[in-house]
Write a protein that holds these residues in place. Structure first.
Motif, PDB file in Angstrom:
ATOM      1  N   SER A 215       2.304 -34.252 -26.079  1.00  0.00           N
ATOM      2  CA  SER A 215       2.901 -33.721 -27.296  1.00  0.00           C
ATOM      3  C   SER A 215       2.263 -34.361 -28.525  1.00  0.00           C
ATOM      4  CB  SER A 215       4.410 -33.993 -27.293  1.00  0.00           C
ATOM      5  OG  SER A 215       4.985 -33.641 -28.540  1.00  0.00           O
ATOM      6  N   LEU A 216       2.096 -33.554 -29.570  1.00  0.00           N
ATOM      7  CA  LEU A 216       1.575 -34.060 -30.842  1.00  0.00           C
ATOM      8  C   LEU A 216       2.699 -34.424 -31.809  1.00  0.00           C
ATOM      9  CD1 LEU A 216      -1.357 -31.541 -31.483  1.00  0.00           C
ATOM     10  CD2 LEU A 216      -1.399 -33.716 -30.243  1.00  0.00           C
ATOM     11  N   SER A 217       3.929 -34.223 -31.377  1.00  0.00           N
ATOM     12  CA  SER A 217       5.072 -34.474 -32.244  1.00  0.00           C
ATOM     13  C   SER A 217       5.404 -35.959 -32.288  1.00  0.00           C
ATOM     14  CB  SER A 217       6.288 -33.686 -31.754  1.00  0.00           C
ATOM     15  OG  SER A 217       7.425 -33.980 -32.545  1.00  0.00           O
ATOM     16  N   THR A 218       5.861 -36.420 -33.440  1.00  0.00           N
ATOM     17  CA  THR A 218       6.322 -37.808 -33.572  1.00  0.00           C
ATOM     18  C   THR A 218       7.831 -37.909 -33.333  1.00  0.00           C
ATOM     19  OG1 THR A 218       6.550 -37.484 -35.962  1.00  0.00           O
ATOM     20  CG2 THR A 218       4.478 -38.426 -35.164  1.00  0.00           C
ATOM     21  N   LYS A 219       8.479 -36.765 -33.128  1.00  0.00           N
ATOM     22  CA  LYS A 219       9.900 -36.728 -32.800  1.00  0.00           C
ATOM     23  C   LYS A 219      10.055 -36.291 -31.341  1.00  0.00           C
ATOM     24  CE  LYS A 219      11.175 -35.469 -37.540  1.00  0.00           C
ATOM     25  NZ  LYS A 219      11.840 -34.443 -38.401  1.00  0.00           N
ATOM     26  N   PRO A 220      11.184 -36.577 -30.688  1.00  0.00           N
ATOM     27  CA  PRO A 220      11.360 -36.170 -29.290  1.00  0.00           C
ATOM     28  C   PRO A 220      11.099 -34.679 -29.113  1.00  0.00           C
ATOM     29  CG  PRO A 220      13.116 -37.662 -29.935  1.00  0.00           C
ATOM     30  CD  PRO A 220      12.348 -37.362 -31.182  1.00  0.00           C
ATOM     31  N   ASP A 221      10.161 -34.347 -28.244  1.00  0.00           N
ATOM     32  CA  ASP A 221       9.766 -32.968 -27.987  1.00  0.00           C
ATOM     33  C   ASP A 221      10.390 -32.549 -26.661  1.00  0.00           C
ATOM     34  OD1 ASP A 221       8.544 -30.539 -27.597  1.00  0.00           O
ATOM     35  OD2 ASP A 221       6.538 -31.234 -28.164  1.00  0.00           O
ATOM     36  N   LEU A 222      11.379 -31.657 -26.717  1.00  0.00           N
ATOM     37  CA  LEU A 222      12.132 -31.256 -25.535  1.00  0.00           C
ATOM     38  C   LEU A 222      11.769 -29.861 -25.054  1.00  0.00           C
ATOM     39  CD1 LEU A 222      15.630 -32.645 -26.634  1.00  0.00           C
ATOM     40  CD2 LEU A 222      13.962 -33.715 -25.106  1.00  0.00           C
ATOM     41  N   ARG A 223      10.672 -29.319 -25.538  1.00  0.00           N
ATOM     42  CA  ARG A 223      10.254 -27.989 -25.134  1.00  0.00           C
ATOM     43  C   ARG A 223       9.605 -28.021 -23.743  1.00  0.00           C
ATOM     44  NH1 ARG A 223       5.851 -26.208 -28.939  1.00  0.00           N
ATOM     45  NH2 ARG A 223       5.329 -28.424 -28.760  1.00  0.00           N
ATOM     46  N   VAL A 224       9.877 -26.980 -22.959  1.00  0.00           N
ATOM     47  CA  VAL A 224       9.112 -26.739 -21.733  1.00  0.00           C
ATOM     48  C   VAL A 224       7.916 -25.878 -22.123  1.00  0.00           C
ATOM     49  CG1 VAL A 224       9.112 -25.691 -19.443  1.00  0.00           C
ATOM     50  CG2 VAL A 224      11.139 -26.902 -20.259  1.00  0.00           C
ATOM     51  N   ARG A 225       6.735 -26.346 -21.796  1.00  0.00           N
ATOM     52  CA  ARG A 225       5.536 -25.638 -22.261  1.00  0.00           C
ATOM     53  C   ARG A 225       4.693 -25.190 -21.069  1.00  0.00           C
ATOM     54  NH1 ARG A 225       2.798 -29.526 -26.568  1.00  0.00           N
ATOM     55  NH2 ARG A 225       2.766 -30.917 -24.771  1.00  0.00           N
ATOM     56  N   ARG A 226       4.132 -24.005 -21.194  1.00  0.00           N
ATOM     57  CA  ARG A 226       3.204 -23.487 -20.186  1.00  0.00           C
ATOM     58  C   ARG A 226       1.989 -22.918 -20.907  1.00  0.00           C
ATOM     59  NH1 ARG A 226       3.251 -21.547 -14.710  1.00  0.00           N
ATOM     60  NH2 ARG A 226       1.631 -19.969 -14.391  1.00  0.00           N
ATOM     61  N   TYR A 227       0.818 -23.326 -20.460  1.00  0.00           N
ATOM     62  CA  TYR A 227      -0.420 -22.862 -21.054  1.00  0.00           C
ATOM     63  C   TYR A 227      -1.296 -22.246 -19.972  1.00  0.00           C
ATOM     64  CZ  TYR A 227       1.051 -25.740 -24.974  1.00  0.00           C
ATOM     65  OH  TYR A 227       1.765 -26.272 -25.994  1.00  0.00           O
ATOM     66  N   GLU A 228      -1.934 -21.128 -20.319  1.00  0.00           N
ATOM     67  CA  GLU A 228      -2.845 -20.461 -19.401  1.00  0.00           C
ATOM     68  C   GLU A 228      -4.139 -20.179 -20.142  1.00  0.00           C
ATOM     69  OE1 GLU A 228      -1.197 -17.084 -17.447  1.00  0.00           O
ATOM     70  OE2 GLU A 228       0.751 -18.044 -17.074  1.00  0.00           O
ATOM     71  N   HIS A 229      -5.251 -20.442 -19.474  1.00  0.00           N
ATOM     72  CA  HIS A 229      -6.557 -20.131 -20.052  1.00  0.00           C
ATOM     73  C   HIS A 229      -7.491 -19.772 -18.911  1.00  0.00           C
ATOM     74  CE1 HIS A 229      -9.806 -20.023 -22.894  1.00  0.00           C
ATOM     75  NE2 HIS A 229     -10.486 -20.939 -22.219  1.00  0.00           N
ATOM     76  N   LYS A 230      -7.913 -18.516 -18.893  1.00  0.00           N
ATOM     77  CA  LYS A 230      -8.742 -17.985 -17.823  1.00  0.00           C
ATOM     78  C   LYS A 230      -8.044 -18.215 -16.483  1.00  0.00           C
ATOM     79  CE  LYS A 230     -13.076 -18.427 -20.368  1.00  0.00           C
ATOM     80  NZ  LYS A 230     -14.451 -18.989 -20.394  1.00  0.00           N
ATOM     81  N   HIS A 231      -8.641 -19.010 -15.585  1.00  0.00           N
ATOM     82  CA  HIS A 231      -8.090 -19.196 -14.249  1.00  0.00           C
ATOM     83  C   HIS A 231      -7.064 -20.309 -14.187  1.00  0.00           C
ATOM     84  CE1 HIS A 231     -11.335 -22.090 -14.749  1.00  0.00           C
ATOM     85  NE2 HIS A 231     -10.670 -22.850 -13.913  1.00  0.00           N
ATOM     86  N   ALA A 232      -7.000 -21.154 -15.213  1.00  0.00           N
ATOM     87  CA  ALA A 232      -6.191 -22.378 -15.141  1.00  0.00           C
ATOM     88  C   ALA A 232      -4.835 -22.196 -15.813  1.00  0.00           C
ATOM     89  CB  ALA A 232      -6.944 -23.534 -15.800  1.00  0.00           C
ATOM     90  N   TRP A 233      -3.818 -22.853 -15.258  1.00  0.00           N
ATOM     91  CA  TRP A 233      -2.507 -22.872 -15.896  1.00  0.00           C
ATOM     92  C   TRP A 233      -1.912 -24.269 -15.726  1.00  0.00           C
ATOM     93  CZ3 TRP A 233       1.555 -24.261 -12.813  1.00  0.00           C
ATOM     94  CH2 TRP A 233       1.412 -24.064 -11.431  1.00  0.00           C
ATOM     95  N   ILE A 234      -1.071 -24.636 -16.662  1.00  0.00           N
ATOM     96  CA  ILE A 234      -0.399 -25.927 -16.604  1.00  0.00           C
ATOM     97  C   ILE A 234       0.969 -25.785 -17.258  1.00  0.00           C
ATOM     98  CG2 ILE A 234      -1.465 -26.743 -18.770  1.00  0.00           C
ATOM     99  CD1 ILE A 234      -1.481 -29.556 -17.499  1.00  0.00           C
ATOM    100  N   GLU A 235       1.982 -26.338 -16.612  1.00  0.00           N
ATOM    101  CA  GLU A 235       3.350 -26.315 -17.128  1.00  0.00           C
ATOM    102  C   GLU A 235       3.836 -27.749 -17.261  1.00  0.00           C
ATOM    103  OE1 GLU A 235       6.560 -23.179 -16.185  1.00  0.00           O
ATOM    104  OE2 GLU A 235       7.056 -24.867 -14.875  1.00  0.00           O
ATOM    105  N   ILE A 236       4.372 -28.075 -18.415  1.00  0.00           N
ATOM    106  CA  ILE A 236       4.810 -29.440 -18.698  1.00  0.00           C
ATOM    107  C   ILE A 236       6.293 -29.413 -19.047  1.00  0.00           C
ATOM    108  CG2 ILE A 236       4.353 -31.522 -20.052  1.00  0.00           C
ATOM    109  CD1 ILE A 236       1.774 -29.129 -20.623  1.00  0.00           C
ATOM    110  N   LYS A 237       7.076 -30.222 -18.330  1.00  0.00           N
ATOM    111  CA  LYS A 237       8.520 -30.273 -18.545  1.00  0.00           C
ATOM    112  C   LYS A 237       8.908 -31.680 -18.995  1.00  0.00           C
ATOM    113  CE  LYS A 237       9.606 -26.773 -15.055  1.00  0.00           C
ATOM    114  NZ  LYS A 237      10.346 -26.482 -13.809  1.00  0.00           N
TER     115      LYS A 237
END
Length: 360
Positions: free
Chosen positions: A48-70
């Motif tokens: 996270s680039l946030s300086t405050k608590p980041d509570l978002r669930v994030r999923r990123y996809e680019h071409k063949h790759a995906w990543i989910e961060i909880k």
């Protein structure tokens, strides 16, 4: 007490048994080790680039790759929390280069980490370190990104666990043990790491740290690297709007043009009059020597004839000679030691190539 026979006495070892075997952890002792980061998390927006608590669930996809961060209840691990991983990776790579045995569990002194990463060594510095360990252990990741030719598809943490082994009377962490995740440790064993400039730890803004990581990964030793503003925002993991993100980048560009404060690379917009101002250019400052045409292949011996046949089986439908060119170029850019068995290494690279592209 039963006496030993003469034969037993002769066969008995002259050494006493090892009553206290060496613990299964690695003790950090390379205090001047060069900072190093793993390529996978430099490529993808894990932190996270946030300086405050980041509570978002994030999923990123680019071409063949995906990543989910909880996140955990404490929030996602931040890019400043990454300092702990950089410290551990740097220590293990220094040991690896000396041929020493590595362990997934790393023991270090809190003070050594704080000084190596340019952090405060007062009480607040130790409190921030404790919070960073909590976020690293609590952040969970699922991904199909390969590290060390292994695809980790289960959930895992950035670190599996940590333990404060010893504290001072003032409550400051003295000895700390961190067990790295398989994802990070696989990258270390495979040499999938890049050296970072020590001034990385002096970068104040989280966005600047992320920009440097991306430049180090993608520009590397090339003279320049171009990327669209939208794709850069995606790779940074920024939650800002495109307009706000452009304002943030403009501020970094203006500061860098005025002070040259970004390590290794300068950053600017493509100001071509016929193009919209949405292309970012990273330029090599020369502190990392630019790669030349003669360096795009390492002086490795040629592959054996049978290797190409096995490579075609590992990557069916692909031009194995083109893959070989990509492989030799990758070897020239990575800091891993040249493979001892180049034929086996190339076939492994072909399998990885094919696995990555079957998701397209």
């Amino acid at each position: 007490m039963k006496e030993l026979t003469c034969d037993a006495k002769k066969s008995r070892s002259p050494l006493l048994p090892e009553r206290h075997p060496t613990p299964d952890f690695f003790v950090c002792d390379f205090l001047d080790a060069s900072p190093k980061g793993d390529m996978a998390s430099m490529e993808h927006p894990v932190f996270s680039l946030s300086t405050k608590p980041d509570l978002r669930v994030r999923r990123y996809e680019h071409k063949h790759a995906w990543i989910e961060i909880k996140p955990s209840a404490d929030g996602l691990a931040t890019i400043h929390d990454r300092d702990i991983l950089i410290f551990c990776i740097s220590q293990l790579m220094a040991a690896r280069n000396e041929g020493r045995r590595l362990s997934q569990t790393v023991r270090f002194k809190g003070f050594d980490l704080l000084t190596a990463t340019n952090r405060m060594t007062n009480g607040r510095g130790y409190d921030l370190l404790r919070s960073a360990l909590e976020r690293l252990a609590g952040t969970r990741i699922s991904t199909n990104i390969l590290t060390g030719e292994q695809e980790i598809t289960r959930g895992f943490g950035l670190i599996d666990a940590y333990e404060i082994v010893r504290e001072t009377r003032e409550g400051r962490m003295q000895d700390i043990e961190v067990k790295l995740s398989d994802w990070v440790f696989n990258a270390i064993e495979a040499g999938e790491v890049l050296t970072l400039h020590r001034d990385y730890f002096r970068l104040r803004r989280p966005i600047e740290r992320r920009l440097y990581e991306l430049a180090r990964k993608h520009c590397g030793r090339k003279s320049e690297w171009r990327i669209s503003l939208d794709l850069l925002r995606k790779k940074c993991g920024s939650g800002s709007t495109t307009k706000e993100f452009k304002r943030l980048i403009s501020r970094v560009v203006d500061d860098d043009q005025r002070t040259n404060h970004l390590p290794d690379y300068r950053i600017r917009f493509d100001d071509h009059p016929d193009q919209p101002r949405d292309i970012i250019i990273f330029e090599n400052r020369g502190t990392i020597p630019a790669i030349t045409d003669s360096e795009t292949t390492r002086p490795l011996p040629p592959l054996q004839g049978d290797t190409y046949h096995e490579a075609r089986l590992a990557a069916p439908g692909w031009d194995v000679y083109e893959i070989e060119r990509e492989w030799r170029t990758w070897l020239s850019l990575t800091e891993a030691e040249p493979p001892r068995n180049i034929d086996a290494a190339f076939i492994g690279f072909c399998r990885k190539w094919n696995a990555k592209r079957k998701f397209n």
